[in-house]
Design an enzyme around this catalytic site. Structure first.
Site, mmCIF file in Angstrom:
data_model
loop_
_atom_site.group_PDB
_atom_site.id
_atom_site.type_symbol
_atom_site.label_atom_id
_atom_site.label_comp_id
_atom_site.label_asym_id
_atom_site.label_seq_id
_atom_site.Cartn_x
_atom_site.Cartn_y
_atom_site.Cartn_z
ATOM 1 N N GLY A 47 0.787 -1.243 0.000
ATOM 2 C CA GLY A 47 0.000 0.000 0.000
ATOM 3 C C GLY A 47 0.811 1.280 0.000
ATOM 4 O O GLY A 47 0.360 2.295 -0.536
ATOM 5 N N GLU A 102 3.833 4.329 5.978
ATOM 6 C CA GLU A 102 2.607 3.523 5.921
ATOM 7 C C GLU A 102 1.588 4.158 4.985
ATOM 8 O O GLU A 102 1.612 5.376 4.771
ATOM 9 C CB GLU A 102 1.992 3.408 7.322
ATOM 10 C CG GLU A 102 2.367 2.136 8.063
ATOM 11 C CD GLU A 102 1.636 0.901 7.505
ATOM 12 O OE1 GLU A 102 1.142 0.949 6.360
ATOM 13 O OE2 GLU A 102 1.574 -0.099 8.228
ATOM 14 N N ASP A 103 0.680 3.335 4.442
ATOM 15 C CA ASP A 103 -0.423 3.871 3.661
ATOM 16 C C ASP A 103 -1.505 4.452 4.565
ATOM 17 O O ASP A 103 -1.977 5.558 4.361
ATOM 18 C CB ASP A 103 -1.017 2.816 2.711
ATOM 19 C CG ASP A 103 -1.383 1.508 3.424
ATOM 20 O OD1 ASP A 103 -1.159 1.371 4.648
ATOM 21 O OD2 ASP A 103 -1.895 0.599 2.738
ATOM 22 N N ASP A 106 -4.965 2.574 10.969
ATOM 23 C CA ASP A 106 -6.387 2.402 11.268
ATOM 24 C C ASP A 106 -6.518 1.998 12.748
ATOM 25 O O ASP A 106 -6.488 2.843 13.623
ATOM 26 C CB ASP A 106 -6.944 1.348 10.311
ATOM 27 C CG ASP A 106 -8.450 1.225 10.371
ATOM 28 O OD1 ASP A 106 -9.120 2.229 10.634
ATOM 29 O OD2 ASP A 106 -8.961 0.113 10.149
ATOM 30 N N PHE A 155 -14.313 3.476 4.229
ATOM 31 C CA PHE A 155 -13.302 2.706 3.512
ATOM 32 C C PHE A 155 -12.876 3.476 2.268
ATOM 33 O O PHE A 155 -13.705 3.948 1.500
ATOM 34 C CB PHE A 155 -13.853 1.331 3.135
ATOM 35 C CG PHE A 155 -12.785 0.372 2.714
ATOM 36 C CD1 PHE A 155 -12.097 -0.369 3.666
ATOM 37 C CD2 PHE A 155 -12.452 0.221 1.369
ATOM 38 C CE1 PHE A 155 -11.086 -1.244 3.290
ATOM 39 C CE2 PHE A 155 -11.447 -0.656 0.986
ATOM 40 C CZ PHE A 155 -10.772 -1.397 1.943
ATOM 41 N N ASP A 162 -6.082 -0.369 -1.526
ATOM 42 C CA ASP A 162 -6.821 -1.299 -2.377
ATOM 43 C C ASP A 162 -8.165 -1.713 -1.791
ATOM 44 O O ASP A 162 -8.400 -1.610 -0.591
ATOM 45 C CB ASP A 162 -5.993 -2.566 -2.599
ATOM 46 C CG ASP A 162 -5.949 -3.437 -1.347
ATOM 47 O OD1 ASP A 162 -5.488 -2.960 -0.301
ATOM 48 O OD2 ASP A 162 -6.422 -4.602 -1.412
ATOM 49 N N ARG A 168 -5.317 0.358 -6.535
ATOM 50 C CA ARG A 168 -4.131 0.984 -5.958
ATOM 51 C C ARG A 168 -3.583 2.077 -6.880
ATOM 52 O O ARG A 168 -2.961 3.028 -6.428
ATOM 53 C CB ARG A 168 -3.020 -0.063 -5.753
ATOM 54 C CG ARG A 168 -3.327 -1.108 -4.689
ATOM 55 C CD ARG A 168 -2.057 -1.901 -4.403
ATOM 56 N NE ARG A 168 -2.307 -3.155 -3.699
ATOM 57 C CZ ARG A 168 -2.440 -3.274 -2.385
ATOM 58 N NH1 ARG A 168 -2.377 -2.214 -1.624
ATOM 59 N NH2 ARG A 168 -2.644 -4.451 -1.828
HETATM 60 P P1 IMP Z 1 -4.435 -1.456 11.147
HETATM 61 O O1 IMP Z 1 -3.542 -2.541 11.651
HETATM 62 O O2 IMP Z 1 -5.863 -1.658 11.541
HETATM 63 O O3 IMP Z 1 -3.967 -0.062 11.490
HETATM 64 O O4 IMP Z 1 -4.518 -1.677 9.609
HETATM 65 C C1 IMP Z 1 -3.921 -0.974 8.666
HETATM 66 C C2 IMP Z 1 -4.020 -1.720 7.352
HETATM 67 O O5 IMP Z 1 -5.389 -2.049 7.019
HETATM 68 C C3 IMP Z 1 -3.544 -0.835 6.264
HETATM 69 O O6 IMP Z 1 -2.154 -0.965 6.071
HETATM 70 C C4 IMP Z 1 -4.367 -1.289 5.087
HETATM 71 O O7 IMP Z 1 -3.707 -2.356 4.438
HETATM 72 C C5 IMP Z 1 -5.657 -1.772 5.659
HETATM 73 N N1 IMP Z 1 -6.724 -0.739 5.579
HETATM 74 C C6 IMP Z 1 -7.304 -0.106 6.623
HETATM 75 N N2 IMP Z 1 -8.239 0.764 6.209
HETATM 76 C C7 IMP Z 1 -8.255 0.708 4.859
HETATM 77 C C8 IMP Z 1 -9.015 1.411 3.830
HETATM 78 O O8 IMP Z 1 -9.875 2.280 4.085
HETATM 79 N N3 IMP Z 1 -8.743 1.065 2.542
HETATM 80 C C9 IMP Z 1 -7.802 0.121 2.211
HETATM 81 N N4 IMP Z 1 -7.062 -0.540 3.131
HETATM 82 C C10 IMP Z 1 -7.292 -0.256 4.455
HETATM 83 MG MG MG Z 2 -0.432 -1.057 5.172
#
Ligand code: IMP
Ligand code: MG
Length: 182
Positions: A47, A102-103, A106, A155, A162, A168
């Site tokens: 990402g 990071e992308d 969350d 989302f 993605d 992407r």
């Molecule tokens: P975390 O561990 O919950 O912070 O997750 C982060 C990962 O979840 C990111 O690196 C993304 O791969 C995925 N992710 C979370 N939200 C989204 C979104 O809105 N669109 C696409 N991927 C997401």
């Molecule tokens: Mg990620």
């Protein structure tokens, strides 16, 4: 690809122009902060690659780039939080000034795992730069040093993010319709 031609896409959240203007600002800020140093940019596959390459173009101190790949699993209750490294870095980060790219942050589970892992490898410094930050869904507290945009609890796809591995390559960030948000 226009936003309306993509099934499930609701509306554009950030245009290509807004994204590049903001990344340019962030690149200037990072350049000031790391003056006199060499940055080791570490991108989390897949990402972050679009953001990382755009950001790197606006950083004016010497930098190196490495990548790591992760797999995330849900546990039996469906809760997130289990992360492992699927592709490790090519080189040691010992003594380096690491900027993890990071992308999106969350829940924070992915970032917490990565920070714990990388901190154990004795970098000189370890900071975090994320393209998007969805702070409203944070479950574990993690430090975010640099962010491009804070986003609402929807989302999103595009600029690296993605939906089932698609979208992407969009130059903008778009919000998916609620029924696609799982
Ligand atoms: P975390 O561990 O919950 O912070 O997750 C982060 C990962 O979840 C990111 O690196 C993304 O791969 C995925 N992710 C979370 N939200 C989204 C979104 O809105 N669109 C696409 N991927 C997401
Ligand atoms: Mg990620």
């Amino acid at each position: 690809m226009s936003a309306v031609s993509i099934p499930g896409v609701d509306r554009i959240l950030f245009t290509e122009e807004q994204i590049h203007t903001r990344i340019q600002e962030l690149g200037a800020e990072i350049s000031r902060r790391y003056e006199g140093k060499t940055i080791k940019l570490i991108g989390v596959l897949k990402g972050s690659i679009f953001f990382l390459t755009a950001l790197a173009r606006y950083i004016e101190v010497p930098l190196k780039i490495d990548f790591l790949g992760i797999s995330s699993f849900s546990n039996k209750t469906g809760a997130p939080g289990v992360v492992r490294i699927a592709k490790d870095l090519d080189e040691s980060i010992e003594g380096e000034d690491v900027l993890l790219v990071e992308d999106i942050v969350d829940t924070g589970f992915t970032l917490r795992y990565l920070l714990q892992t990388l901190a154990g490898r004795a970098p000189n410094s370890l900071s975090v730069c994320t393209f998007l930050d969805r702070n409203s869904r944070r479950i574990v507290q993690v430090p975010v040093d640099y962010r491009c945009f804070e986003i609402p609890d929807r989302f999103v796809v595009g600029f690296g993010l993605d939906y089932n591995q698609l979208y992407r390559n969009l130059g903008y960030v778009a919000v998916m319709k609620p029924e696609r948000s799982t």
